[in-house]
Design an enzyme around this catalytic site. Structure first.
Site, PDB file in Angstrom:
ATOM      1  N   TYR A 192       0.832  -1.170   0.016  1.00  0.00           N
ATOM      2  CA  TYR A 192      -0.238   0.085   0.020  1.00  0.00           C
ATOM      3  C   TYR A 192       0.888   1.220  -0.063  1.00  0.00           C
ATOM      4  CZ  TYR A 192      -2.937   3.710   2.000  1.00  0.00           C
ATOM      5  OH  TYR A 192      -3.498   4.739   2.210  1.00  0.00           O
TER       6      TYR A 192
ATOM      7  N   ASP B 268       1.763   4.298  -3.397  1.00  0.00           N
ATOM      8  CA  ASP B 268       1.439   5.780  -3.090  1.00  0.00           C
ATOM      9  C   ASP B 268       2.419   6.427  -3.808  1.00  0.00           C
ATOM     10  OD1 ASP B 268      -0.577   5.476  -1.531  1.00  0.00           O
ATOM     11  OD2 ASP B 268       0.393   6.023   0.294  1.00  0.00           O
TER      12      ASP B 268
END
Length: 394
Positions: free
Chosen positions: A168, A172
């Site tokens: 995750y 980004d």
């Protein structure tokens, strides 16, 4: 900025994000920073915790270059000097998305602000993609890729991080370089790239703390603009005490006193710990541990007001200004529509408020910093002209 074959390819970075490269020691970080300083740009993001602290606590720093995604561990690296030099290197563009909190973390934790800066959220607004776009919406718009939110509320101070957290976090920064290049190309065509770089520079400056002692915080309480000089001095000194104490203890301001507590104390003006304890909702621990310091602000308020008169609190605008403000907003909407910009990008309520509050004793107005630069020619001069018309009509 040239694009090498295969470089800045979001698909390649997306694959890398599944197994990002960890950097956990100062020597490795320094070696990579030397390499990154040879590049035209890097993408940055941070993960932090700020539930019970005044300052954000860094849990992770993400970076992507032209081929890979990296996770930099602030919990195990002691020497960040090479990273600071990278952030300050004017030859390397730092790409972020909605980066105000990231900038605050870099400044508070490492004493540096990234420069030059390119914020893709800001750029997307100027390119007409949408105002205040989140990363998910931005990536979907630009690349037709759907990002998840699964780890948004994760504990980034835990070690080890889960594979899901790592993936995750790396994602980004995986898409930002390609999106930044696309935005730069569109903004050049629109002749707005300079506007965005100016806006990003202002965003950097806005993070700098100009009132670390909290001496002007009291001026935010416009609802008590008409209290006496002594009470205003008490409010100033009380808010300044809270600011210093919160920073020194690294706790949120509300952990000490909420804003409504400050106003209630000024209204009731207690002179004893017992009276202070009767202020609605104030915690007993605060009275026990900080009661004497709080009462001292009130006890010394008269002397403080005489020795250092507190500046006035801005009086709320009279209701007669409502129609005038609507007229000023209408100018902003008209210009924004003609330019194909979201009105929030061009003219914000706080800009109008600052402009109105700039009125001097002769009835003249001056543009606040936020309406200087590229905004001055587009909308600033028209707003000034309309305000001068108001003066002549009154």
């Amino acid at each position: 900025m040239t694009q090498e074959t295969g470089a800045w390819d979001w698909r390649r970075l997306e694959v890398s994000a599944a197994q990002p490269t960890w950097i956990r020691d100062s020597r490795t970080l320094a070696e990579y920073c030397l390499r990154w300083r040879q590049l035209p740009m890097v993408a940055l993001d941070t993960e932090f915790m700020r539930v019970d602290t005044f300052y954000p606590r860094p849990g992770l720093i993400q970076l992507s270059d032209q081929f890979e995604c990296y996770l930099i561990d602030p919990l195990s690296i002691e020497d960040f000097s090479a990273f600071v030099e990278l952030l300050a290197d004017n030859s390397v563009l730092k790409v972020v998305h909605a980066g105000s909190e990231d900038l605050e973390l870099f400044l508070n934790s490492y004493g540096v602000l990234p420069e030059p800066l390119f914020d893709t959220q800001v750029a997307a607004a100027f390119a007409g993609w949408g105002f205040s776009m989140g990363l998910q919406r931005l990536v979907a718009h630009a690349l037709d890729v759907q990002l998840g939110k699964g780890e948004t509320t994760s504990d980034w101070l835990q070690r080890p991080l889960t594979p899901e957290q790592e993936h995750y976090a790396a994602l980004d920064v995986a898409y930002l370089p390609a999106i930044a290049l696309e935005l730069q190309a569109q903004l050049k065509q629109l002749q707005r790239l300079d506007w965005v770089l100016e806006e990003c520079s202002d965003q950097r400056l806005a993070v700098i703390d100009t009132d670390p002692d909290g001496l002007t915080y009291y001026q935010r309480f416009s609802q008590v603009w008409n209290i006496s000089d002594v009470k205003r001095a008490g409010l100033r000194d009380l808010t300044a005490w809270r600011e210093r104490a919160a920073r020194a203890r690294d706790v949120p301001r509300n952990r000490l006193l909420r804003n409504q507590h400050l106003l209630a104390i000024i209204e009731r003006w207690p002179t004893t710990l017992q009276a202070l304890g009767r202020v609605p909702e104030i915690r007993r621990k605060v009275v026990r541990e900080d009661g004497e310091a709080i009462l001292a602000c009130l006890l010394n308020a008269e002397q403080s007001a005489a020795a250092n008169p507190p500046a006035p609190i801005q009086r709320p605008l009279h209701y007669a200004w409502n129609k005038r403000i609507k007229a000023l907003k209408a100018i902003g909407r008209e210009v924004a529509e003609n330019q194909g910009l979201a009105v929030e990008v061009l003219l914000r309520k706080r800009d109008i408020d600052a402009l109105i509050q700039s009125r001097d004793e002769q009835g003249g107005y001056s543009l606040p910093p936020t309406l200087q630069g590229w905004r001055r020619a587009l909308v600033g001069e028209r707003l000034l002209a309309r305000l001068n018309e108001f003066e002549r009509e009154s």
